[in-house]
Scaffold this motif. Structure first.
Motif, PDB file in Angstrom:
ATOM      1  N   GLY A  62       0.820  -1.196   0.000  1.00 41.76           N
ATOM      2  CA  GLY A  62       0.000   0.000   0.000  1.00 41.76           C
ATOM      3  C   GLY A  62       0.855   1.248   0.000  1.00 41.76           C
ATOM      4  N   MET A  63       0.252   2.322  -0.420  1.00 42.92           N
ATOM      5  CA  MET A  63       0.926   3.612  -0.394  1.00 42.92           C
ATOM      6  C   MET A  63      -0.128   4.679  -0.143  1.00 42.92           C
ATOM      7  SD  MET A  63       1.760   4.311  -4.395  1.00 42.92           S
ATOM      8  CE  MET A  63       0.477   4.661  -5.586  1.00 42.92           C
ATOM      9  N   ARG A  82      -0.527  12.405 -10.126  1.00 40.71           N
ATOM     10  CA  ARG A  82       0.588  11.672 -10.754  1.00 40.71           C
ATOM     11  C   ARG A  82       1.890  11.909  -9.994  1.00 40.71           C
ATOM     12  NH1 ARG A  82       2.765   7.420 -12.238  1.00 40.71           N
ATOM     13  NH2 ARG A  82       4.563   7.655 -13.567  1.00 40.71           N
ATOM     14  N   ALA A  83       2.170  13.151  -9.655  1.00 39.56           N
ATOM     15  CA  ALA A  83       3.400  13.458  -8.905  1.00 39.56           C
ATOM     16  C   ALA A  83       3.387  12.745  -7.551  1.00 39.56           C
ATOM     17  CB  ALA A  83       3.535  14.964  -8.727  1.00 39.56           C
ATOM     18  N   LYS A  89       5.292   5.556  -4.970  1.00 36.64           N
ATOM     19  CA  LYS A  89       5.781   4.286  -5.537  1.00 36.64           C
ATOM     20  C   LYS A  89       7.296   4.178  -5.366  1.00 36.64           C
ATOM     21  CE  LYS A  89       2.171   3.618  -8.965  1.00 36.64           C
ATOM     22  NZ  LYS A  89       1.796   3.707 -10.374  1.00 36.64           N
ATOM     23  N   ASN A  90       8.003   5.272  -5.591  1.00 36.12           N
ATOM     24  CA  ASN A  90       9.456   5.259  -5.423  1.00 36.12           C
ATOM     25  C   ASN A  90       9.837   4.984  -3.966  1.00 36.12           C
ATOM     26  OD1 ASN A  90       9.888   5.719  -8.137  1.00 36.12           O
ATOM     27  ND2 ASN A  90      10.048   7.936  -7.893  1.00 36.12           N
ATOM     28  N   ALA A  91       9.117   5.593  -3.030  1.00 40.06           N
ATOM     29  CA  ALA A  91       9.396   5.356  -1.612  1.00 40.06           C
ATOM     30  C   ALA A  91       9.081   3.919  -1.230  1.00 40.06           C
ATOM     31  CB  ALA A  91       8.580   6.323  -0.757  1.00 40.06           C
ATOM     32  N   LEU A  95      11.576   0.687   0.243  1.00 31.65           N
ATOM     33  CA  LEU A  95      11.328   0.009   1.520  1.00 31.65           C
ATOM     34  C   LEU A  95      11.298  -1.504   1.401  1.00 31.65           C
ATOM     35  CD1 LEU A  95       8.555   2.263   3.070  1.00 31.65           C
ATOM     36  CD2 LEU A  95      10.945   2.113   3.739  1.00 31.65           C
ATOM     37  N   GLY A  96      11.227  -2.018   0.182  1.00 25.60           N
ATOM     38  CA  GLY A  96      11.143  -3.463   0.017  1.00 25.60           C
ATOM     39  C   GLY A  96       9.820  -4.004   0.528  1.00 25.60           C
TER      40      GLY A  96
END
Length: 192
Positions: A62-63, A82-83, A89-91, A95-96
């Motif tokens: 989740g994000m 989008r930003a 998603k990058n964060a 985090l794996g």
């Protein structure tokens, strides 16, 4: 496709989040309840690697992202969404997320369910729980691009339903099926 082309890198899911944000903006604005700060959403995302798509099961994480409810212009709202989703998603990738999800395989469901219910209830009552971090949830998936049949009868449409829990009175679902893009929601009337 034309909407995606209007904002560089926008995905179909980003469009759904922006549309849901616009709907909330209108709904709450008409009732004089629109917050000045942008509302946030929890989003379920697929964290499979490019070589994992043949494997069975889900690899989800989740994000959190903005619904950009503070932005009136739909394309500007989409750009903000989008930003936000790209940054989230990058964060999440750093985090794996798969490792965290894998921990659940080690614990039996009989332990997880009561414990999770207790944790969610305690956090929601205190106002510092998980549901204090976002206002709604958005989930969805791409369905089959061709018609499905059961006993020779064609499935004509699909709709989504999502679970509501204490502290989360609105969930938004987007999905596709046979060239149709469907957006639905499940809501607790009293919470809304």
């Amino acid at each position: 496709k034309p909407i995606r082309a209007a904002v560089e890198g926008a995905t179909v899911h980003d469009i759904a989040v922006a549309v849901f944000g616009g709907a909330l903006r209108t709904y709450l604005g008409e009732r004089g309840e629109l917050p000045t700060d942008p509302m946030k959403t929890a989003i379920m995302i697929d964290v499979r690697g490019s070589g994992d798509h043949a494997a069975l099961g889900n690899q989800l994480s989740g994000m959190f992202a903005t619904l950009a409810t503070d932005i009136a212009d739909p394309l500007a709202r989409l750009a903000a969404v989008r930003a936000s989703t790209l940054a989230a998603k990058n964060a999440t990738a750093k985090l794996g997320a798969r490792d965290v999800a894998g921990l659940l395989d080690l614990l039996p469901e009989a332990i997880i369910s009561p414990t999770m219910k207790l944790m969610l209830a305690a956090g929601n009552r205190s106002g510092r729980g998980l549901f204090s971090k976002f206002n709604t949830a958005v989930t969805g998936m791409a369905g089959p691009p061709k018609p499905l049949y059961l006993g020779g009868t064609e499935l004509t449409h699909v709709i989504g339903f999502g679970p509501l829990v204490d502290g989360l009175g609105l969930i938004n679902i987007q999905m596709s099926y046979n060239g149709e893009f469907v957006m639905t929601f499940t809501a607790d009337r009293d919470a809304m």
